[in-house]
Each structure stands twice: as structure tokens, then as C-alpha cells.
Enzyme design. Structure first.
Site, PDB file in Angstrom:
ATOM      1  N   ARG A   1       6.230  25.004  44.191  1.00 54.41           N
ATOM      2  CA  ARG A   1       6.609  25.721  45.410  1.00 54.41           C
ATOM      3  C   ARG A   1       8.127  25.675  45.528  1.00 54.41           C
ATOM      4  O   ARG A   1       8.768  24.711  45.123  1.00 54.41           O
ATOM      5  CB  ARG A   1       6.038  25.019  46.647  1.00 54.41           C
ATOM      6  CG  ARG A   1       4.577  25.312  46.917  1.00 54.41           C
ATOM      7  CD  ARG A   1       4.184  24.706  48.249  1.00 54.41           C
ATOM      8  NE  ARG A   1       5.048  25.213  49.322  1.00 54.41           N
ATOM      9  CZ  ARG A   1       4.927  26.421  49.858  1.00 54.41           C
ATOM     10  NH1 ARG A   1       3.975  27.233  49.461  1.00 54.41           N
ATOM     11  NH2 ARG A   1       5.746  26.816  50.811  1.00 54.41           N
TER      12      ARG A   1
ATOM     13  N   ASP B   1      -0.152  36.146  45.627  1.00 54.08           N
ATOM     14  CA  ASP B   1       0.539  37.075  46.520  1.00 54.08           C
ATOM     15  C   ASP B   1       1.867  36.528  47.045  1.00 54.08           C
ATOM     16  O   ASP B   1       2.820  37.289  47.258  1.00 54.08           O
ATOM     17  CB  ASP B   1      -0.373  37.562  47.651  1.00 54.08           C
ATOM     18  CG  ASP B   1      -1.038  36.417  48.388  1.00 54.08           C
ATOM     19  OD1 ASP B   1      -0.668  35.247  48.135  1.00 54.08           O
ATOM     20  OD2 ASP B   1      -1.915  36.676  49.221  1.00 54.08           O
TER      21      ASP B   1
ATOM     22  N   THR C   1      -4.599  34.141  40.101  1.00 53.39           N
ATOM     23  CA  THR C   1      -5.015  33.189  41.140  1.00 53.39           C
ATOM     24  C   THR C   1      -6.520  33.059  41.081  1.00 53.39           C
ATOM     25  O   THR C   1      -7.227  34.060  41.005  1.00 53.39           O
ATOM     26  CB  THR C   1      -4.592  33.636  42.547  1.00 53.39           C
ATOM     27  OG1 THR C   1      -5.377  32.889  43.497  1.00 53.39           O
ATOM     28  CG2 THR C   1      -4.852  35.107  42.802  1.00 53.39           C
TER      29      THR C   1
ATOM     30  N   ARG D   1      -9.128  29.741  49.379  1.00 49.99           N
ATOM     31  CA  ARG D   1      -8.211  29.897  50.523  1.00 49.99           C
ATOM     32  C   ARG D   1      -8.887  30.677  51.659  1.00 49.99           C
ATOM     33  O   ARG D   1      -9.978  30.309  52.082  1.00 49.99           O
ATOM     34  CB  ARG D   1      -6.918  30.569  50.066  1.00 49.99           C
ATOM     35  CG  ARG D   1      -6.062  29.610  49.235  1.00 49.99           C
ATOM     36  CD  ARG D   1      -4.628  30.095  49.168  1.00 49.99           C
ATOM     37  NE  ARG D   1      -4.589  31.476  48.676  1.00 49.99           N
ATOM     38  CZ  ARG D   1      -3.509  32.249  48.691  1.00 49.99           C
ATOM     39  NH1 ARG D   1      -2.388  31.782  49.188  1.00 49.99           N
ATOM     40  NH2 ARG D   1      -3.548  33.472  48.207  1.00 49.99           N
TER      41      ARG D   1
END
Lengths: 320, 320, 320, 320
Positions: free
Chosen positions: A72, A103, A126, A172
Site C-alpha cells: 500500500r 480498482d 484481484t 471485500r
């Protein structure tokens, strides 16, 4: 175009290595140079960048995760962070960028392109398969197979003990893994965030099955729909059934990629290089109508990918 | 002896079906009849009992769980419950009993034998491998391989993200699965209930590795030693590392049994029948000095199975 | 429509059970009765036919092969054989038939429909994926993953010994398995019957790789293109490399079906029932443009399914 | 002792990497230096030798094959070849040698020690498990599980088609893989070189099973006992059954090692280093009475390892 860069960003997904390999070898085949950026946008800012050769991607197609690693980067979310990354675009003379990720990574790519005119092509990778525009993302097939494999194992125990099992899967805010794994695993119920559900209804179905002699059941819960542990507690309270919960967690992300994820990574990686060579500059690649295709990056950022309602209803019918 | 019974009891373990198959076929080969008791001692009390043929156990050796199913029975823990079970021993003319399960089941078998003189031979089957007297229990090898397979998958993600992963494995109050899976999985630390550990020490080792350039680690925690979730929270608090926790749960119990668990089940199942035919009446079978063997059932109930300290130290040395 | 029949025919394919399950449950859900026909058309002629319930297809979605079994029937190839089968259509009052199999089965279905007006819907199921009209057949994904898994294992040995390995895969007269498995497995060369190849060219590529330091290679050969054993002998003669050959054989057909094959079987099975209920009578179902679809059965019988040339070229580029 | 060498020799075996890792880290832990010799004795002669660090063996415990690679060396079979290798012992100041391999490698080690007094400790690693003295060799458990996995897959097809399958497994002149895989896979017959067999007897058993309704069978043939292809032809000629043959080949050697092979490699690797540090100089390590142990190297070279007759008989009884 003489030199491109490639990076992986966001959560790792099985098949990313196949995509990296395809980008590197396709580019070299056409006489380009390739710079590998480590740890996603964070490594871009830190100049964690080096040349890749044909041999750099030998023996990686069957490995999970990503050899370029990923991280990240809060800094890249800021204008000044991206400016620092752009300095490295110039320093390493990178003329086009292949970004492999989800995304969030696509959004970063879009801003980077808009602010600094760096040509970017994004490859959807993903396990959640929640990127609009493409029917499939790299890693989804492996994650679903990992989840189904776990459901298989749990069913052995469920059958032996006449128990109810709740299996919480990843995804998610989306239910793609849950729906596909639940359908393939023969789950008695599937809970996804896209559709309303009631504990009572699930319990009713369980009780009906029980009265018909069904002595064990597996319920698949998407992490975005409910906490498996809390949902299991509710079910137990209402039905009194011996209920066990398993939260699959990160093992869904790992393992040797399936053939499909390797082929998908290979094809999309090669396509991304072709598009950069054609001078295209803000695209996403992916699968549309069952085939590799490309479109404007914005299509992957607007809207929301819809769940397949027919598949959901089918799962209900087949688990009677 | 003309007729024996067989049941599985306690938690299911992969390889139980191989043991059932061996009991049934070995007995029939020698001219005996076999009654299968469903759902362990609970089914015994409920007369959930039926004859088994050669074909009853066809095509089961590769299946996880137990075709005879298993259940807890509070009633069998009482004298009156066992008396009801004994009525079925008489009703179904069962002259000897093979009991496949863990230490709780062995205790039930012992009482049943002492109170009603039913000849019993017990086969150790528990993924926890915590039964004293035998070096190996049916199901342990499969459970360890399942855990190692999960660690492999998690390591892919750990490497890609430079993360610390805590993997909580089963084992009840014992650390056998954790030690074996941790050693085989190359875990950086292993926490087991048999040995003291301190969070500080684990963190020190992590920090030392980190300073040497080790960017990802996997710590295996036995469920009997600590809660993976709480331990992960502590680690994160002290080191600041990005720490993820996976609780493997019931998928460790399932799946196709390994070759070793099938061979173990087959050999111990056959040995149990031989011993009943010889008129033996209160035995356990198992592995001693690497070979199938038998001994008085009490040896499995007294004392505590020791962890292999040398293997534990070795795991520490090899994960530097 | 009140009663339909279902059968599997030709070579078995993983995912057939998912299709059977979907046909049975979807039909029962809509109030139809289902008769299961054992051993394909042979069982049809022999009246090896019985009713199926919701419970008949419990716990089969994860099993390879087909619970209805399959067989070749020379008799059904004759008019009189089909007439005998039709007698059983009448006797068992079957008003529509779902046929799960390959192109031979589809041809039988077509004749059966034309001669006796029995409504038929065919579901493509063959690991070879060689049925025209549909992009995917049930079983292909599992077969490819089985082949890729074998290639993975062989590569370990190839690397350790600096050897050349020839892996012969199935596919009958088509190269679909070879191409997909070769691309996913990172094979250095792929030989398929659809495209010409020369031993010399393959050897040239090997020698070039060798001079660049590539010490091991894997070549995938479709059984329809060449005999792996003879091809290996040729390669060895020309290059002098230590060449080993593995003929994968029937293990490609087996094993737990992948998630994709289970979902594919489920969706196509349900679609077939819907179409019969709508009164359609000579259709094939399959995947077109990435989605379940249907078309006239003849489309699956005319012409030849084309190999993906672009994927083939890509495999060449990526294995430099 | 300050510096040791390690090499792998002969056929590769899964778990060799675990042994290399253990040798390297255990030695470094005790302050020794480790030189890795590539490509077995051939690399020794060619001075293909380099230092190994803690990090050299990171992330290898789960990989099949051997990172040190292996090769045949005709030259080392000669006195002059070994003299050249000894020059490198001196040049690289190697004071003790850990040799990981099969009986051919052990014989080379013995000569090397006798002629040049180099201290050697040998670790048995061969999928064939045919080394006298030790109950287990590294790689056997993985090979057996690979074979059993293949048998599982083949059984799906056998069941669906009511066919007879012959599966030829590895093992060189010994039947250990065949016996263990056949027992674990529930094979109807097992043919091993250690025991006589007649085609007629095998056919009789098949016919008896067939008359009892057994519609499919799997026969496991050790490569040392018969050619699967020729044996299958004989069976078909006599019984007329639809007989298919699969020769498993090199995929048995590959794949991620099982937990047992990793633990075995780790323990024996560490033990070998301990023994060198104690000044021992011509030993083999292995498993005796279920535990790691050591003995004079000659014990591994004299005599022949006996097959377990009881297991063989048991396999016959359980497959009725």
C-alpha cells in the site's frame, strides 16, 4: 517506444506472475526494454526499480503471489507523492507503464496518467473479481478453487458429524467468490452483500431440509455480507443445530495459480504490451464476451460490477 | 467368535474409513460377521446398527470423514446409558467390539469392558495425535499435510506483501500438529502448549530477522497455546508489523486421506480383528518403534504423550 | 412435459456429475420426473433405467466420472438398435432427453431425434474440448489443470537433472488440451495436430535455448500430433540431449472437477431442462461469447472447431 | 571442523531441499562454513562449488527436486575421477561431506572415504525406498502420495466405464512404491518383483470379482515386476476385459514434498551435521525403529531391503 515499466499493486493475486512474465517477454520479443518496479507505487516513489531480462521471469508462471511484491502507498494517494514517482519515470526513462492490480491501483494509474501524461495500461488482478468492465480478473479462478477445495474438506467433517458449517469467504464488498464457490461447492445457502437475506429464511430452509432427512449443511457467507462468526451464532440460537464456523482468510489468495489464471495473465500481459506499442495511453484490458479485449480505463472505475442473479437463483434451486 | 461390531467415535479423522474397511473385510475374510454401529456410542444406545458386507466398504478408502458417522453421547457417559448400549450388544449378538476414535472413546470402551465384559480393541484415530502409547494416530498425517498446504498458500501472500502471518492450527491441548506443520512449513516460530513462550522473545526473533533483511514470516500457533487472534494483536502492538491472522479450523480434518493414513488405518483395522479373534479383550493397537503393535488399553489412558523436544529445538535452529 | 430422461455417453468427463445433478434437481423443482439411464445408449437399449430423486444426486458434485456410468454402444449405431432404445422411451414414458457427452453422442442424439421425434438437448462434455459450436466443454478445465499439475511435477525433475522432458497429453485429433496446458505450463514447445511442425525446428529452438544457458525444457505433445515416445527418440537422436517421455494418459480425465467445470455443468444442465420445458427439441447448449447459450444441434456436428492461433503464437513468444 | 560440503546425487527426490536446508543452517548455527557442490559428483570433479549462506536455502523447503541439481558421473566411478574430486576437497578445504542420494551415491561415498579419508555422512534420498538399513528414504512418501493421487483419478474413469486399469509405478528393481500405493489405493492386485505372480492367477481373481458384480478394477504393477503395457495386453487377451494402461513415469518424483518428507529431510540433515562435528567419518543416517538413527555406511550397501510380506498379504485380503 523503447522502454516500459511494470508493477503489481494492491492485494496479491495468483496469476500476477504469469502477467509479469508475459509483459517482460512480449516486450523483449519486440525489442523493448522492461523495468520492473518493486512494491507497487511505494517502490515507484522509492526508486525501487531495476531492469528485467528474459531470465528474470523464468520459472515463475506456477508461483502464487508476485515476484515484484506489492504494498500500500499512502503517499501515492497525494499529488506530491505522484510527482515523486514521476521523477522516477523520467529518471528511468520509462515511456509506458503496465499496472497489474485492482480498482485502487487503477485509480492511481488514472491520476498518474492525467497529471503526468504517462501512458498506462491496466490489467485487472484481484481475487475479488469486483472490477467493472471485465468479466474476469486474474486470481479469481484460483481463489474460487481454493475456497471450493476448503468446502470439500469441511463437508467431510460436516457429513460425519451431522453438523452445520458456516464458511466465510473473501470478496471485500462483493459476493463473486461466495456465489461461484457456493454454486460449485453445492452450498445449501449463499449470503452475498448484493442481495438481502434474512436469518429466518435461512433457518427455515435448514429446518425443511432437516425434516426431509438432510443431516448436514454448508452455508457460504461473503465477508461483505455478514460476519461468519456472528451469523453462525444467530443460526445456532434459532435452530439449535450444532454449528461450526470457518473463516477461510488469506489462504484463498495463495497457492499455485490454476491453468485459467495463468493463461489469463499471459494473454492480458501480452495484450497490454501490444497496446502500449500502438501508442495507446489510458486503457484497461480484460475479458469481454469471453475474449481478451480493451477499453478506456474509466470504464473500470465508474459503476459497479453486477452479480449474476441467474446463477444465484440457480444455486438456490440446485441445493434443495 | 462369530460376530463383531465396529464404530467410530469422537472427532472424525481422515483414514477412519480405511480402518472401517479393513475391519470389515479382514473379519469377513476369516468368516466373521460384522455389524456397523452408526454415530458412535449414541447409535449404539439407539440401536442404529446394521450388518456390513464386503461391498459396504467399497470405494471408501479415499474418502475423508467416516461412513459410520460419529457423535458425542452424554448418555454413554452414564452407567445407565452404557447399560442400554449393552442391551444392544446382546440383542445383536456382538461378541467383540472395535472402537475407532480418540481418548474419550477409549475411556468409554474401558468402562464398557469393565462393566459388561465386552471384549474391546481400540484404534487410535484423532488428528491431534495426543493419545499416549502410540507414536501415531490415524488422521494426524493428513491434518499436518492440510496445515502445511495452507501455510504454503499463506506464504505466497506473506512474501508478496512483506507481512507477518500468524496461523492457528488445531490440536486441542497438545502441540503435535503445530510442531510438525511448523517444522515442515519452515515457520519462523512455533507456539505449543507444552512449552513456555514469551511474546517478547518471539518479537525479538522477528526484529532480528527483520534487521537481517527477512521481510516476511509465518508463526504457527497451536490452539492450545494461545489464541492466534490475540497473539497477533500483541505482536502487532509490540513490533508494529503488518500482522495477519488465519485460524485454519475444521478444514484440517477433511480431505482425501494421505497414503500414510490409509495404510495406517488398514493395518490397525486388520490387527484389531486378529486380536479379537485370538480372544484378547481390552487392548489398544497403534504404532510403537515404527511398527504396528498392541498393548493394554490402560496405557493409552494414563499419562500424557510427550512432545519431541529435539524436533522443537531443531525447528528453531532451521528457521534462523 | 411430465417426465424426462438423462444419460451420459462417450468418454467420461469431470463435471458430468454436476450436470446430472442440475438436470435432476432443476427438473424436480419444476415438477417434472426424471429417469436416469445407465451406461449411455447401451443402457437405454437394455432398459437400464430408473427414477431419480433429489437425494439421488446428493454429494456428487465434487466427484469425477459419472454416477450414471457410460459405455460405447455399437448397437445404437444401427437403426434397429435405436428402435430398441425407442421402445424404452415409450415404455418409460420419457418425453424429452438430456444427453451429456461428446460429438459421437451428439450424432446419436440427432439420429434418434430424426427417426423417432424424441426431443433431445445435448450438453457438451468432453475433456478434448473439440465440439464445434461451443467455446467450452465440461471436463476441459479439469483435464487442463490435471495436465498442468503433471507438468509442474515433471519440471521439478527436469530442473534438477538438466533434462528435456516430452509430455504427451490427450485430446484425440485436436490440440486444445496441449495448447492450453502448454501455455499455462510454460512449455518450451507445443505440438498440435492443427499446425505443421518439424522436428528440426523444435531442435533448433532447444539448441538456441541451450546455448543461452537454458538447462531444461518441457515439450508438450498432443496425442493427435505425434507419439511422445517416437518424437522423444527423434529429438534425442538429433540433439543428443538426455530426453525423457511421459504419457499422461487417463489420469487427465479424473479427479475432483474444478470449480469452473462444476459451475459449467450446473448451468448447462439447468438450461437443458428449461429448453425441454419450452418444447424445444433438437438443441445443443454450450458457451458462446462467454455465456451459456443454445443453438441447433447440427451446429455442433458440422465443421471443425478451430484452434486459437493467437494463443499458439503467444506460447511461442513467452517461452523464449 | 570448520567447513563441510554438501551435495545431492543420483535421481532427484522430493525432500532433498529440506535436507540441504537443514545441513546448511544447522552447520552455520554451530559456526561451520558450508560449501554447496552442484550436480553431484560431476560438479565435484568440475569444481562447481560455492559457499552457502543462511539465505541460500530460504524458501526452498516446499520445492520439489534439488537446488543443488544432480547428475550422473561416469568419471567419478573411476579412481582418477575421484582423485580429481579430491583435489577439490583440498582446494576448497572441505573437512567433511554430506552426501544426499541413493545407493549408487553411497557406494561412491564409501570409495571416496576409503581412498582419501574424507569424512562422509550419507543421507538416504530416493523415491524407490530401496536402501538397506533405513526404514524410510527421503522422497518415498511423496512418490507414494503422487501415485495414490493418480490412482484416485484413474479410478473415477475406471468406475464410469466399468474398465480394468493397469497402473505402472516406479521403484526400479523394488516393489516398495507399488506395495504402499497399491495398499493405500485399494488396488485389486499388486505385482512386485520380490514375489512371484502369474497372469492366470490375477485373471482368476478378476473373473471372480466380475462374477460377484465388481465392474472395475485397478492393478498396480511395479516397473521392476513387469511392463504395464505387456501385462495389460496379456490380461486383455485372457479375460477379454476392456483394459487400459497408464505408465505414471516421472511425475511420481515431482511436486511439493509431503510434510513427512520435509520433516525427514530436516531431521536427517541436522543429524548428519552433528555426526560430522563429533568427528564421525563413514556413516549413514536414516530411520530405525521409527526414529532417526545412524550406522556404518556399509550396512546400507550390503544385502537387500526386504519387502513387508504382511502388508502384501493384507492388500490381498482387503481387496476381495
Amino acid at each position: 517506444m523503447q522502454r516500459i515499466g511494470v508493477l503489481t499493486s494492491g492485494g496479491d493475486a495468483p496469476g500476477m506472475n504469469a502477467a509479469i512474465r508475459a509483459v517482460v517477454r512480449k516486450a523483449i520479443y519486440h525489442g523493448l526494454e522492461v523495468m520492473g518496479v518493486s512494491r507497487g507505487f511505494a517502490g515507484f516513489i522509492d526508486a525501487d526499480i531495476g531492469p528485467m531480462q528474459v531470465g528474470s521471469v523464468a520459472d515463475i508462471i506456477h508461483r502464487g503471489g508476485t515476484i515484484l511484491r506489492t504494498a500500500r502507498s499512502d503517499e501515492f494517494q497525494t499529488r506530491s507523492g505522484r510527482a515523486r514517482a514521476y521523477q522516477n519515470v523520467e529518471r528511468f526513462r520509462i515511456q509506458g507503464l503496465v499496472i497489474i492490480g485492482g480498482d485502487g491501483s487503477f485509480m492511481g494509474a488514472k491520476l498518474f496518467h492525467e497529471e503526468f501524461q504517462v501512458p498506462v495500461v491496466c490489467i485487472p488482478a484481484t481475487i475479488d473479481n469486483d472490477i467493472p468492465g471485465t468479466e474476469l480478473s486474474i486470481g479469481f479462478d484460483t481463489a474460487v478453487n481454493n475456497a471450493v477445495d476448503a468446502i470439500n474438506k469441511i463437508r467431510d467433517t460436516a457429513t460425519s458429524h451431522e453438523r452445520l458449517f458456516i464458511v466465510e469467504v473473501m470478496g471485500r464488498r462483493a459476493g463473486f467468490i461466495a456465489l461461484e464457490a457456493g454454486l460449485a461447492g453445492g452450498a445449501e445457502s449463499i449470503l452475498i452483500p448484493e442481495l438481502p437475506f434474512s436469518v429466518e429464511e435461512v433457518c427455515d430452509k435448514l429446518m425443511r431440509g432437516y425434516r426431509r432427512g438432510k443431516l448436514h449443511s454448508v452455508i457460504v457467507v461473503a465477508e461483505g455480507a455478514a460476519s461468519g462468526i456472528e451469523f453462525g451464532r444467530e443460526i445456532k440460537r434459532i435452530t439449535g443445530f450444532d454449528t461450526k464456523v470457518t473463516v477461510l482468510g488469506h489462504l484463498q489468495r495463495g497457492g499455485t495459480p490454476t491453468a485459467q489464471d495463468r493463461v489469463l495473465g499471459s494473454r492480458l500481459g501480452a495484450l497490454a504490451v501490444e497496446l502500449l506499442m500502438e501508442g495507446r495511453c489510458k486503457l484497461a484490458v480484460g475479458i469481454r464476451n469471453g475474449r481478451p479485449d480493451h477499453w478506456d480505463l474509466d470504464e473500470c472505475l465508474d459503476g459497479k460490477k453486477e452479480i449474476d442473479l441467474e446463477a444465484y437463483r440457480l444455486a438456490g434451486i440446485l441445493s434443495i
